[in-house]
Design a protein around this motif. Structure first.
Motif, PDB file in Angstrom:
ATOM      1  N   ARG A 653       0.833  -1.202   0.000  1.00  0.00           N
ATOM      2  CA  ARG A 653       0.000   0.000   0.000  1.00  0.00           C
ATOM      3  C   ARG A 653       0.871   1.256   0.000  1.00  0.00           C
ATOM      4  NH1 ARG A 653      -5.446  -0.082   3.725  1.00  0.00           N
ATOM      5  NH2 ARG A 653      -6.727  -1.280   2.265  1.00  0.00           N
ATOM      6  N   GLN A 834      -4.849  -7.863   1.430  1.00  0.00           N
ATOM      7  CA  GLN A 834      -4.538  -6.437   1.432  1.00  0.00           C
ATOM      8  C   GLN A 834      -3.472  -6.125   0.383  1.00  0.00           C
ATOM      9  OE1 GLN A 834      -2.672  -3.572   4.693  1.00  0.00           O
ATOM     10  NE2 GLN A 834      -4.665  -4.341   5.338  1.00  0.00           N
ATOM     11  N   ALA A 838      -3.742  -3.813  -2.942  1.00  0.00           N
ATOM     12  CA  ALA A 838      -2.784  -2.734  -3.227  1.00  0.00           C
ATOM     13  C   ALA A 838      -2.242  -2.860  -4.640  1.00  0.00           C
ATOM     14  CB  ALA A 838      -1.641  -2.768  -2.208  1.00  0.00           C
ATOM     15  N   HIS A 866      -6.177   4.311  -0.512  1.00  0.00           N
ATOM     16  CA  HIS A 866      -6.481   2.900  -0.288  1.00  0.00           C
ATOM     17  C   HIS A 866      -7.033   2.260  -1.579  1.00  0.00           C
ATOM     18  CE1 HIS A 866      -5.256   3.737   3.673  1.00  0.00           C
ATOM     19  NE2 HIS A 866      -6.342   4.380   4.043  1.00  0.00           N
ATOM     20  N   ASP A 867      -8.307   1.901  -1.606  1.00  0.00           N
ATOM     21  CA  ASP A 867      -8.863   1.238  -2.790  1.00  0.00           C
ATOM     22  C   ASP A 867      -9.592   2.216  -3.704  1.00  0.00           C
ATOM     23  OD1 ASP A 867      -7.985  -1.192  -1.698  1.00  0.00           O
ATOM     24  OD2 ASP A 867      -9.835  -1.405  -0.556  1.00  0.00           O
TER      25      ASP A 867
END
Length: 913
Positions: A653, A834, A838, A866-867
């Protein structure tokens, strides 16, 4: 591996001498003889012998001349490039030093090293030995059995049967089939045209074996099926060529035969090694052998380089005449790869201006061009503008390969001077990040770790704290030493790291297709910046100030006295001393804790802790955002420009800072109001696009759980579908409470939540929460299997991987204590999801930007949170963004469930949600 089982260690010397040659810098002995491959081989063999001191062993090399495969297929290896002269000259030295180190050496004419290794492995296995084959060659994966494993010392990867399956998608007994279908370009062995690793593994999984694939050839559709049918006559020969022979007669080379008793380690020839190390300039190992150095490595770390030749061999030059500038410009234009570094007057991306430049084209060779030094020595310097004008064509030439450490920063610096640098092929910071995200990626740490070198530090030149001077005031000679070291050591680190990345297809994809392009894209996003309404934020700040004053009075009334709301000690005295609230936990000093977790628990039953939490949240909003953001508007652009740190989070991330735009709280009305101040220009819009339930979709893909796959495939509400499965009811009959419980389980399991955590979240008894979880796993057995297998794999390897091959290291999963190990086990479940999320958002950002450029749109990507991707666009491009962005985001990867992206529009960031 059972410590009592006798071990045979077989080293694929031919594989390693090539890898050592390409991994090491161009090191030279006192007589000018190339020694890089020798360095790499010695380091690897010393490490292995330290790790397996009691083993029987052999270092196996290819003999010169043809082998039986040349008789079968005259074109075998016909297209292989000739061995580099520098490597060929090192072969006799490698053979000599391997024997001096006490290793049995085996070279058998007429067969390849692989065949000798395969034969020895089967003989050792038959006599009850465990076998470790140290190699970087994927072909030897066909030899893996419960008793035989592979070890790659350059990447520290260990492959047993499960590891082979995980890495290649087929078990060891199908590696020959897999290789036959793909072919081997290095050895000039044709396969099926256009069939790569994924297709080969897929066909074998579907049809069981190569024979099964051949039998089904007429039913395999498309171009791949057509190419398969064309190759059917060739495949038996291809299979013979890629099959490692395991029944060679080695009686003439090893006695007694068939046995491995003749492979015992011999004593190290200390005197011979001393002479060898002296002759070829291996000073550190010589001192170690003489008893003056440190003890040998015993940990299974990647091979570390012997420090390079002595400093008197280096050539660092200060360029302050046009003649020397022209000479170096010719070197830059002729070099295949150039490392460069900027020295600047600021660390701020948009404010930094060049003080000097350094370039390196070879180990120990670099130059520094001082341009804006203003020290007491009144240095002779070339004019900045003219130097940049002459360098600009080379800097902006995308065909001239360039290398740096954190190249995004340097690209900003050149952009500040009107230069759009192109051709950045490599970044050592990102190479380190892709290889070992959990370690430090500074050039100082990398040079120490990879080269055994320590250079000058910035503090050595400029001092520390209040006494630190600007770089422009540093003496030019010292500045040149420092900057030349930076570019030249960057080149050396690159030569060490890149081969390790290229040897691993997953890491190579992450580096080449995700991280390097993302670096260039983030440069654009950072320079775009985002507009904010400073007046709106100032008004919000005033309102928050009034709210905080009112809250303070409420707090004092509830406490029965004034107190310092910012003092944990005074809060503790009020809560636990005066009011007698229950102590939930204590600090390291034994005082009752007043952290957020404790206050949140107490807030469920007592008003004062709830008010303290409310005060803390509003105070943080005010100090971090409404007060500071207006002050961070760039006076030249009128926008806020965050910095995206790419090599920080181990999951892949991005981290946003100065200001941090990713941590604006959105669960409270006050937090959401801050997003109202991120606005579009007149006549424009803000768009927000994000993935829907991305981590749950990734869980479905990874676990292959049939119920989850079916729910996403049908487009059902995943939480209602989960509730229907867990509670044994129809979708239509699922209650709001059941859906809430299912949602908590879905997201809780991703983050490793147990029964107590679920009970707290749902406000139910732990026993009931455990029953929910048991019901869940009874219905979603694929999820349970995935979690169990992932934890086991993580413990074996020390890392987990994303769908794309990013490695997520978990240092505590092997050596941590109880709580830390448990936390690492929870991370092992969540990290692949996660991390894959990313990777997906980075790929999405790249795909969308490519479409914007291709179609000449004015839409700007202004944030990545983030997303979520945030855009600024003219009203006229709304329809294009609405239709194209979700489709582009959904199309960046083909998972076992559909990806879904949604986009909203508004005059502000908040309105776009």
């Amino acid at each position: 591996m059972n410590a009592e089982t006798p071990l045979v260690l077989l080293v694929d010397g031919s594989s390693y001498l090539y890898r050592a040659y390409h991994a090491m810098p161009d090191l030279r002995g006192p007589d000018g003889q190339a020694t890089g491959a020798v360095h790499g081989m010695v380091a690897m063999l010393k490490q292995l012998r330290d790790r397996y001191p009691g083993a029987h062993a052999a270092c196996v090399f290819d003999a010169s001349g043809p082998t039986f495969r040349d008789d079968w297929y005259p074109e075998y290896k016909a297209q292989r490039a000739p061995m580099p002269d520098d490597l060929r000259a090192q072969i006799p030295l490698i053979h000599q030093v391997v024997q001096l180190l006490g290793w049995p050496v085996l070279t058998v004419p007429g067969i390849e090293a692989d065949d000798a290794i395969g034969t020895l492995a089967r003989v050792a296995e038959a006599s009850g030995h465990q076998v470790v084959i140290s190699t970087g060659d994927k072909d030897l994966a066909q030899l893996v059995t419960p008793a035989v494993s592979l070890l790659n010392t350059m990447s520290n990867e260990r492959l047993d049967e499960a590891g082979v399956l995980a890495k290649f998608g087929v078990p060891p007994n199908r590696i020959v089939d897999y290789l036959t279908l793909m072919g081997d370009a290095v050895d000039n062995v044709p396969g099926v045209d256009k069939v790569g690793p994924k297709t080969a593994a897929k066909w074998i999984a579907e049809h069981g074996s190569l024979d099964g694939v051949v039998a089904a050839a007429t039913s395999i559709k498309g171009v791949a099926g057509e190419n398969l049918r064309k190759a059917l006559d060739w495949l038996p020969t291809g299979r013979k060529l890629v099959t490692v022979k395991t029944d060679c007669d080695l009686a003439a080379y090893l006695q007694p035969w068939p046995s491995v008793e003749g492979l015992a380690f011999k004593p190290v020839d200390r005197e011979g090694l001393l002479a060898f190390y002296t002759q070829h300039g291996f000073k550190t190992w010589k001192r170690e052998l003489e008893g003056q150095g440190v003890a040998p490595q015993t940990q299974a770390e990647p091979v570390r380089a012997e420090p390079p030749p002595p400093a008197q061999d280096k050539h660092y030059e200060t360029v302050n005449t046009w003649a020397r500038f022209d000479a170096w410009l010719q070197k830059l234009q002729a070099a295949e790869l150039v490392a460069l570094d900027t020295e600047t007057d600021s660390l701020s991306n948009l404010d930094a201006r060049i003080v000097g430049l350094s370039f390196s084209v070879a180990p120990w060779e670099a130059c520094y061009i001082p341009l804006r030094h203003a020290g007491l020595d009144h240095p002779e310097q070339l004019p900045l503008d003219e130097v940049l004008a002459r360098l600009q064509p080379w800097l902006e030439d995308g065909t001239r390969a360039k290398l740096g450490q954190h190249v995004k920063y340097d690209a900003h610096v050149f952009a500040n001077h009107g230069i759009a640098i192109r051709g950045y092929a490599h970044d050592t910071m990102l190479q380190s990040y892709v290889l070992e995200a959990h370690k430090s990626h500074s050039l100082e740490a990398l040079a120490d770790r990879e080269l055994g070198r320590k250079g000058l530090s910035y503090e050595d030149l400029c001092g520390k704290g209040a006494k630190q001077i600007p770089f422009a005031q540093v003496d030019v000679a010292r500045a040149a030493e420092y900057s030349c070291e930076d570019s030249e050591m960057c080149l050396g680190v690159h030569q060490r790291l890149l081969p390790r990345i290229l040897a691993e297809p997953g890491l190579r994809y992450v580096y080449e297709q995700i991280e390097m392009p993302t670096s260039a894209q983030l440069l654009r996003v950072e320079r775009n910046g985002v507009r904010i309404d400073a007046a709106m934020l100032q008004a919000q700040s005033h309102e928050l100030g009034q709210r905080l004053l009112q809250l303070e009075q409420s707090l004092y009334e509830l406490a029965g006295q004034p107190f310092n709301i910012g003092s944990p000690k005074q809060i503790g005295e009020i809560l636990f001393g005066k009011l007698g609230l229950p102590v939930k936990k204590k600090t390291a000093t034994g005082a009752p804790s007043t952290d957020e977790e404790v206050l949140t628990e107490l807030a469920a039953d007592f008003p004062l802790p709830a008010k303290i939490l409310e005060h803390r949240g509003l105070a943080k909003l005010k100090s971090t955002y409404t007060d500071k953001l207006p002050l961070m508007v760039n006076p030249h652009t009128g926008r806020v420009h965050t910095h995206y740190a790419q090599a920080v989070a181990v999951t892949g991330r991005l981290a946003s800072n100065d200001p941090n735009l990713q941590n604006i709280p959105v669960r409270t009305a006050e937090g959401r109001r801050i997003r109202e101040a991120f606005v579009a220009p007149p006549g424009g819009l803000i768009a927000s696009a994000d993935y829907s339930q991305i981590e749950l979709r990734i869980m479905a893909h990874l676990s292959e759980d049939p119920a989850m796959l079916a729910a996403f495939a049908s487009g059902a509400d995943i939480h209602k579908a989960t509730a229907a499965e867990v509670f044994g009811t129809s979708l239509e009959a699922v209650s709001t409470e059941q859906r809430r419980a299912a949602k908590a389980i879905n997201f809780g399991l991703i983050y490793g939540m147990g029964a107590y955590g679920l009970a707290a979240q749902l406000g139910i008894e732990p026993k009931a929460a455990k029953d929910y979880i048991d019901l869940y796993f009874a219905r979603f057995q694929g999820v349970r299997r995935y979690m169990d297998e992932t934890r086991a794999s993580a413990e074996a390897k020390g890392y987990v991987e994303t769908v794309f091959g990013r490695r997520l290291w978990l240092p505590e999963i092997k050596g941590g204590n109880g709580p830390r190990k448990a936390a690492a086990q929870r991370q092992a479940i969540n990290a692949p999801m996660q991390g894959t999320a990313a990777d997906l958002i980075k790929l999405a950002m790249l795909a969308v930007q490519a479409a914007i450029d291709r179609e000449g749109k004015q839409t700007l990507i202004v944030m990545q949170v983030h997303d979520e991707l945030v855009f600024e666009l003219p009203e006229s491009e709304r329809d294009w963004v609405a239709s194209q962005v979700p489709a582009l985001m959904a199309g960046v990867a083909q998972l076992k469930v559909p990806l879904l992206a949604e986009v909203g529009f508004g005059a502000s960031w908040e309105a776009a949600h």
